[in-house]
Design an enzyme around this catalytic site. Sequence first.
Site, short mmCIF file in Angstrom:
data_model
loop_
_atom_site.label_atom_id
_atom_site.label_comp_id
_atom_site.label_asym_id
_atom_site.label_seq_id
_atom_site.Cartn_x
_atom_site.Cartn_y
_atom_site.Cartn_z
N LYS A 11 -0.19 0.93 6.46
CA LYS A 11 0.72 0.46 5.41
C LYS A 11 0.09 0.59 4.02
CE LYS A 11 3.94 -2.02 3.34
NZ LYS A 11 5.20 -1.33 3.00
N CYS A 59 5.94 6.12 -4.31
CA CYS A 59 6.76 5.02 -3.81
C CYS A 59 7.94 4.79 -4.75
CB CYS A 59 5.97 3.74 -3.67
SG CYS A 59 7.01 2.37 -3.11
#
Lengths: 303, 266
Positions: free
Chosen positions: A45, A130
């Site tokens: 992650k 992102c």
Amino acid sequence: MSNLEINLGGLKMKNPVTTASGTFGFGPEYAPYIDLNQLGAIVVKGTTLEPRKGNATPRIAETPSGILNCIGLQNPGVDYFIEKSLPYLKEYDTPVIVNISGNSVEDYAEITRRLSQADGVGALEVNISCPNVKQGGMVFGTSCTAAADVIRVVREYTTLPLIAKLSPNVTNIVEIAQAVVEAGADALALINTLLGMTIDIHKRKPVLGNIMGGLSGPAIRPVAVRMVWQVAQAVDKPILGMGGIMNADDAIEFILAGATAVAVGTANFVNPRATMDVLEGIKQYMEKYGVNDINDLVGAAWK
Amino acid sequence: MSFSGLSKVISNEKTGPQQFLIVLHSPELTKQAKPGQFVHVRVNGLSDPLLRRPISLHEIDYASGNVSLLYQVVGKGTELLSGVPAGAEVDVMGPLGNGFWIPEGVKRVLVVGGGIGNAPLLPLVKELKDRGVEQTVLLGGRTVDYVAGLEGFKSVGVTVETATDDGSLGRKGFVTQLAEDIFTLDKPDYFFACGPEPMLKQLIITADKYGISGQVSLEERMGCAVGACLACVCKIKVKTDEAGWDYKKVCVDGPVFEASEVVFDV
């Protein structure tokens, strides 16, 4: 026995199958379902310097053959990762690729410094793509100069293989790829999610808490395959291909387009053994077509 | 270890408007299951809808190896699930989540459900009965048709009271008003609840007024159901956190949380 071993920018992997960051937690989440030792690598992650709470809910919405997410990089921070998550991962015979994100170039530098001193990190995947955070993330990945600046600085702080994770939300992904390779990236990961949104027609409001989110799943696969195809022919660095890989056929498509390794993401949510099914299917494909070395398939659709 | 694989559909029948009960034969899953847990169901093998659907366990029959899920058809996934015939197989993962726990020394409890939120309370009510815990069950719904699983609760042989928005069954009004009456008249030691967020929020405020603690089962849009994707988070009080709360995962940290720890957005 045919060869499945690949080299992703200096990171040796026993097979080309890994996990897409953000879909596999820090490893233990899927350990009840698969043997983590069988993976080519584990991409964890997205990790930031400080702990982050992430975005408001709802954080996920289903769209045709895809999902939109706006998690917003919720993570416990790099120090927690080094102390608590790495020791668990080191028990496995599988390299760990740490996905890193920052608000500033300085953040990326510091997180890289800390991870490079830690024992058990195989490579860094630099997230400049992102779509779900206000600062950093995609802001860096959609400009050639900003993307190159991040990679150049990170490069100064580490000898670990550096994988730049690219955003598809750009006019020309090849230019960005060339810029980050020039700045010192050893490999490229593509694609991150496509920016999208969906509206609840009954409430007349966006579904996601953060309004917009990143689209993943089979819906984006043709876009991802196209981008891998273009980038692979333009730069001389290995590619970690991803975007809607649900099974081995999809993974092979990416490899034929030019990916040296593949990451399984959203498919993990649907089938917790998706990575193993992909690996098994690649082996069967190689056997069926008499392929002795997986590397012979990389870019075979255009070579 | 959680089960993940195909389970045979014993039956899948309509039990109310937009409401179905599916019985699955899944011995491996069933033997590990406890009240308050859920399963993650893949409704077909295609990519649309892509995700699994989290559905709580309504009945757990250890003897036969069957579990049942009482569900409301709310979208494409549950619509498809409602069409799966007996004899077919569905891909399920579970049991997942923490489930309810019965604190030591609890003697008299209140169990409160609203709408389809009644579903996970049935196995709890049965377990409370088996353990000899005295209980009153309050079930609510929009109308008589939406008081999910009512007959099942009645058949356990416990006191069941109902409330509906339109007065078509039991008290006209909210189940939380019934709860307040009970807190006043016959103070229970503890409560368990599952239902829509406004109901849970009101119930927690009321219970707190009478100094009664309890547990609530929450729901949130879910991705992986194993704690990896961080989609299904809820705000839970954390003393060490600066803001006083942190996001916890409904799928693995819950779905059941201590009522006093849940932070609801206003």
